[in-house]
Design a protein around this motif. Structure first.
Motif, PDB file in Angstrom:
ATOM      1  N   PRO A   1       0.823  -1.214   0.000  1.00  0.00           N
ATOM      2  CA  PRO A   1       0.000   0.000   0.000  1.00  0.00           C
ATOM      3  C   PRO A   1       0.852   1.257   0.000  1.00  0.00           C
ATOM      4  O   PRO A   1       1.978   1.250   0.500  1.00  0.00           O
ATOM      5  CB  PRO A   1      -0.794  -0.130   1.312  1.00  0.00           C
ATOM      6  N   PRO A   2       0.335   2.355  -0.555  1.00  0.00           N
ATOM      7  CA  PRO A   2       1.108   3.611  -0.575  1.00  0.00           C
ATOM      8  C   PRO A   2       1.352   4.126   0.837  1.00  0.00           C
ATOM      9  O   PRO A   2       0.495   4.027   1.713  1.00  0.00           O
ATOM     10  CB  PRO A   2       0.209   4.557  -1.376  1.00  0.00           C
ATOM     11  N   GLU A   3       2.527   4.670   1.063  1.00  0.00           N
ATOM     12  CA  GLU A   3       2.912   5.134   2.393  1.00  0.00           C
ATOM     13  C   GLU A   3       2.752   6.638   2.580  1.00  0.00           C
ATOM     14  O   GLU A   3       2.592   7.117   3.696  1.00  0.00           O
ATOM     15  CB  GLU A   3       4.369   4.748   2.657  1.00  0.00           C
ATOM     16  N   ASN A   4       2.836   7.386   1.508  1.00  0.00           N
ATOM     17  CA  ASN A   4       2.897   8.847   1.626  1.00  0.00           C
ATOM     18  C   ASN A   4       1.521   9.472   1.380  1.00  0.00           C
ATOM     19  O   ASN A   4       1.240  10.030   0.318  1.00  0.00           O
ATOM     20  CB  ASN A   4       3.929   9.408   0.644  1.00  0.00           C
ATOM     21  N   LEU A   5       0.667   9.393   2.393  1.00  0.00           N
ATOM     22  CA  LEU A   5      -0.645  10.013   2.306  1.00  0.00           C
ATOM     23  C   LEU A   5      -0.525  11.483   2.706  1.00  0.00           C
ATOM     24  O   LEU A   5       0.292  11.850   3.543  1.00  0.00           O
ATOM     25  CB  LEU A   5      -1.629   9.314   3.238  1.00  0.00           C
ATOM     26  N   PRO A   6      -1.348  12.361   2.134  1.00  0.00           N
ATOM     27  CA  PRO A   6      -1.319  13.770   2.534  1.00  0.00           C
ATOM     28  C   PRO A   6      -2.002  13.966   3.887  1.00  0.00           C
ATOM     29  O   PRO A   6      -2.826  13.146   4.304  1.00  0.00           O
ATOM     30  CB  PRO A   6      -2.117  14.449   1.418  1.00  0.00           C
ATOM     31  N   GLN A   7      -1.674  15.049   4.576  1.00  0.00           N
ATOM     32  CA  GLN A   7      -2.357  15.344   5.832  1.00  0.00           C
ATOM     33  C   GLN A   7      -3.835  15.650   5.606  1.00  0.00           C
ATOM     34  O   GLN A   7      -4.666  15.378   6.467  1.00  0.00           O
ATOM     35  CB  GLN A   7      -1.683  16.532   6.530  1.00  0.00           C
ATOM     36  N   TYR A   8      -4.132  16.213   4.461  1.00  0.00           N
ATOM     37  CA  TYR A   8      -5.517  16.514   4.086  1.00  0.00           C
ATOM     38  C   TYR A   8      -5.730  16.108   2.638  1.00  0.00           C
ATOM     39  O   TYR A   8      -4.897  16.405   1.775  1.00  0.00           O
ATOM     40  CB  TYR A   8      -5.820  18.005   4.259  1.00  0.00           C
ATOM     41  N   ASP A   9      -6.833  15.416   2.372  1.00  0.00           N
ATOM     42  CA  ASP A   9      -7.146  14.977   1.017  1.00  0.00           C
ATOM     43  C   ASP A   9      -8.496  15.585   0.623  1.00  0.00           C
ATOM     44  O   ASP A   9      -9.529  15.244   1.209  1.00  0.00           O
ATOM     45  CB  ASP A   9      -7.220  13.451   0.963  1.00  0.00           C
ATOM     46  N   PRO A  10      -8.516  16.470  -0.355  1.00  0.00           N
ATOM     47  CA  PRO A  10      -9.779  17.121  -0.735  1.00  0.00           C
ATOM     48  C   PRO A  10     -10.815  16.158  -1.315  1.00  0.00           C
ATOM     49  O   PRO A  10     -12.001  16.499  -1.371  1.00  0.00           O
ATOM     50  CB  PRO A  10      -9.344  18.152  -1.790  1.00  0.00           C
ATOM     51  N   THR A  11     -10.386  14.949  -1.707  1.00  0.00           N
ATOM     52  CA  THR A  11     -11.329  13.962  -2.257  1.00  0.00           C
ATOM     53  C   THR A  11     -11.820  12.968  -1.206  1.00  0.00           C
ATOM     54  O   THR A  11     -12.648  12.120  -1.507  1.00  0.00           O
ATOM     55  CB  THR A  11     -10.674  13.181  -3.405  1.00  0.00           C
ATOM     56  N   CYS A  12     -11.306  13.075   0.024  1.00  0.00           N
ATOM     57  CA  CYS A  12     -11.669  12.115   1.076  1.00  0.00           C
ATOM     58  C   CYS A  12     -12.990  12.520   1.722  1.00  0.00           C
ATOM     59  O   CYS A  12     -13.140  13.661   2.175  1.00  0.00           O
ATOM     60  CB  CYS A  12     -10.559  12.065   2.128  1.00  0.00           C
ATOM     61  N   TYR A  13     -13.938  11.592   1.816  1.00  0.00           N
ATOM     62  CA  TYR A  13     -15.233  11.942   2.396  1.00  0.00           C
ATOM     63  C   TYR A  13     -15.232  11.944   3.930  1.00  0.00           C
ATOM     64  O   TYR A  13     -16.259  12.221   4.550  1.00  0.00           O
ATOM     65  CB  TYR A  13     -16.333  11.011   1.879  1.00  0.00           C
ATOM     66  N   LEU A  14     -14.050  11.668   4.556  1.00  0.00           N
ATOM     67  CA  LEU A  14     -13.956  11.716   6.011  1.00  0.00           C
ATOM     68  C   LEU A  14     -13.141  12.904   6.517  1.00  0.00           C
ATOM     69  O   LEU A  14     -13.156  13.194   7.714  1.00  0.00           O
ATOM     70  CB  LEU A  14     -13.342  10.416   6.551  1.00  0.00           C
ATOM     71  N   CYS A  15     -12.426  13.601   5.661  1.00  0.00           N
ATOM     72  CA  CYS A  15     -11.624  14.736   6.099  1.00  0.00           C
ATOM     73  C   CYS A  15     -12.524  15.911   6.515  1.00  0.00           C
ATOM     74  O   CYS A  15     -13.643  16.064   5.999  1.00  0.00           O
ATOM     75  CB  CYS A  15     -10.688  15.188   4.980  1.00  0.00           C
ATOM     76  N   PRO A  16     -12.050  16.746   7.445  1.00  0.00           N
ATOM     77  CA  PRO A  16     -12.854  17.888   7.913  1.00  0.00           C
ATOM     78  C   PRO A  16     -13.233  18.818   6.767  1.00  0.00           C
ATOM     79  O   PRO A  16     -12.432  19.099   5.880  1.00  0.00           O
ATOM     80  CB  PRO A  16     -11.916  18.592   8.895  1.00  0.00           C
ATOM     81  N   GLY A  17     -14.482  19.286   6.798  1.00  0.00           N
ATOM     82  CA  GLY A  17     -14.942  20.261   5.819  1.00  0.00           C
ATOM     83  C   GLY A  17     -15.319  19.688   4.469  1.00  0.00           C
ATOM     84  O   GLY A  17     -15.845  20.410   3.618  1.00  0.00           O
ATOM     85  N   ASN A  18     -15.069  18.399   4.245  1.00  0.00           N
ATOM     86  CA  ASN A  18     -15.376  17.798   2.942  1.00  0.00           C
ATOM     87  C   ASN A  18     -16.820  17.320   2.879  1.00  0.00           C
ATOM     88  O   ASN A  18     -17.434  16.992   3.907  1.00  0.00           O
ATOM     89  CB  ASN A  18     -14.439  16.622   2.662  1.00  0.00           C
ATOM     90  N   LYS A  19     -17.333  17.213   1.669  1.00  0.00           N
ATOM     91  CA  LYS A  19     -18.694  16.727   1.453  1.00  0.00           C
ATOM     92  C   LYS A  19     -18.677  15.207   1.275  1.00  0.00           C
ATOM     93  O   LYS A  19     -17.884  14.686   0.484  1.00  0.00           O
ATOM     94  CB  LYS A  19     -19.308  17.391   0.217  1.00  0.00           C
ATOM     95  N   ARG A  20     -19.517  14.521   2.031  1.00  0.00           N
ATOM     96  CA  ARG A  20     -19.637  13.066   1.868  1.00  0.00           C
ATOM     97  C   ARG A  20     -20.505  12.746   0.665  1.00  0.00           C
ATOM     98  O   ARG A  20     -21.172  13.621   0.099  1.00  0.00           O
ATOM     99  CB  ARG A  20     -20.200  12.440   3.152  1.00  0.00           C
TER     100      ARG A  20
END
Length: 345
Positions: A37-56
């Protein structure tokens, strides 16, 4: 008994046997190889439906949360009685009945790139307190009998999103696995006048072979009857029945032991180690459960490396589970790993 030869071991919590075949550990591997699996995930992902402020996906916008975040699962496997309709049951040879419940998601952190072993002690304590609060809240609903807290980590274990999170499914009946464990613990209490897991923990302490981490309030062992290669059982050192029973000191102890276990997991193959983990605790069925001893199970799939996993197939599906690596060898490997996460060394 010679544990270097094929033998079977009894799981005291389920009454099931596991076949251990140590001599097969040296066989060559020509089976499926997984992708790392990839190791270098960003602290914030604009496409993630669980990150703060994002739309599910259902259109709901997450708040700008800074700690843990809880919400009802947008695609829940269970419905409340109001959503599910009247309780009905079939009879005869085709038996079915309504199952009501509530499913929730708990985000551990606003950080997209963190998991339990890389979070601070205080952050993991906050997760434990959230699990406890949610257990109590759900358990007080009159149609709930059991609260199952669990985490699937990694795509290999079916996690649909790498953002650090767990789930809680509260059900109208006690599920199969905790029901079986309750029955076995109740039988042991009736026959011996003592707690099964209290006695088992004392036996493991005397042996020392399978203990991988310990603090004042919790102990992590590779259980004598382990099925998965690096399976771990986390036991409360003192007899408590459920997560809401944890004292503030025990909350800290549980957070510490979870960090110790998962750090060793990550250090084993130097990856973000996949697993399914869950807590077994007393039901909310209105009955006393002096037999229940609070504990957690870790079921990780990896066998030889970050790319070779164990499959439950053939004889294991039709006969009984089987393992090559002995629990004692697995415990030694985990125990001897550094306590500092590999990314921080």
């Amino acid at each position: 008994m010679n544990f270097d030869r094929p033998h079977r071991r009894l799981n005291l919590l389920t009454g099931q046997w596991v076949l251990v075949s140590p001599h097969r550990a040296k066989r060559p591997w020509l089976g499926q190889v997984e992708k790392v699996p990839p190791e270098n995930l960003p602290q914030y992902d604009p496409t993630c439906y669980l990150c703060p402020g994002n739309k599910r996906s259902v259109g709901v916008v997450n708040p700008p949360y800074t700690g843990t975040f809880v919400f009802d699962n947008d695609f829940a496997a269970l419905l409340t009685p109001e959503e599910n309709g009247d309780d009905q049951r079939t009879t005869g040879l085709f038996v079915a009945e309504e199952e009501n419940g509530i499913c929730r998601v708990i985000c551990f952190s606003p950080r997209h790139d963190l998991s339990i072993p890389e979070m601070t002690q205080e952050e993991v304590e906050a997760v434990v307190r959230t699990w406890s609060d949610q257990t109590l809240d759900l358990g007080q609903k009159d149609f709930i009998q059991y609260v199952q807290v669990f985490e699937n980590k990694g795509a290999m274990m079916g996690a649909s999103n790498p953002h650090p999170h767990s789930q809680i499914w509260a059900t109208g009946h006690i599920p199969n696995e905790p029901a079986t464990e309750l029955e076995r613990q109740a039988v042991y209490l009736a026959e011996h006048g003592s707690c099964l897991l209290c006695d088992y923990l004392e036996a493991e302490r005397r042996s020392g072979e399978r203990i991988i981490a310990v603090n004042d309030d919790f102990t992590a062992v590779v259980p004598f009857w382990a099925i998965w290669p690096f399976e771990v059982l986390v036991l409360a050192n003192h007899h408590i029945a459920s997560m809401p029973d944890l004292s503030p000191r025990q909350v800290s102890g549980l957070a510490d032991i979870l960090r110790q276990v998962t750090t060793r997991y990550d250090n084993l193959f130097e990856i973000s180690f996949p697993y399914s983990m869950g807590f077994h605790q007393a039901p909310f069925d209105g009955k006393p459960h002096p037999e229940q001893h609070f504990h957690a199970h870790y079921y990780p799939p990896l066998l030889r490396s970050a790319t070779v996993r164990k499959f439950m197939v053939g004889f294991e599906m039709l006969g009984m589970p089987q393992r090559d690596l002995t629990p004692e060898t697995a415990a030694q490997r985990l125990r001897e790993l550094p306590s500092t996460h590999y990314r921080l060394r």
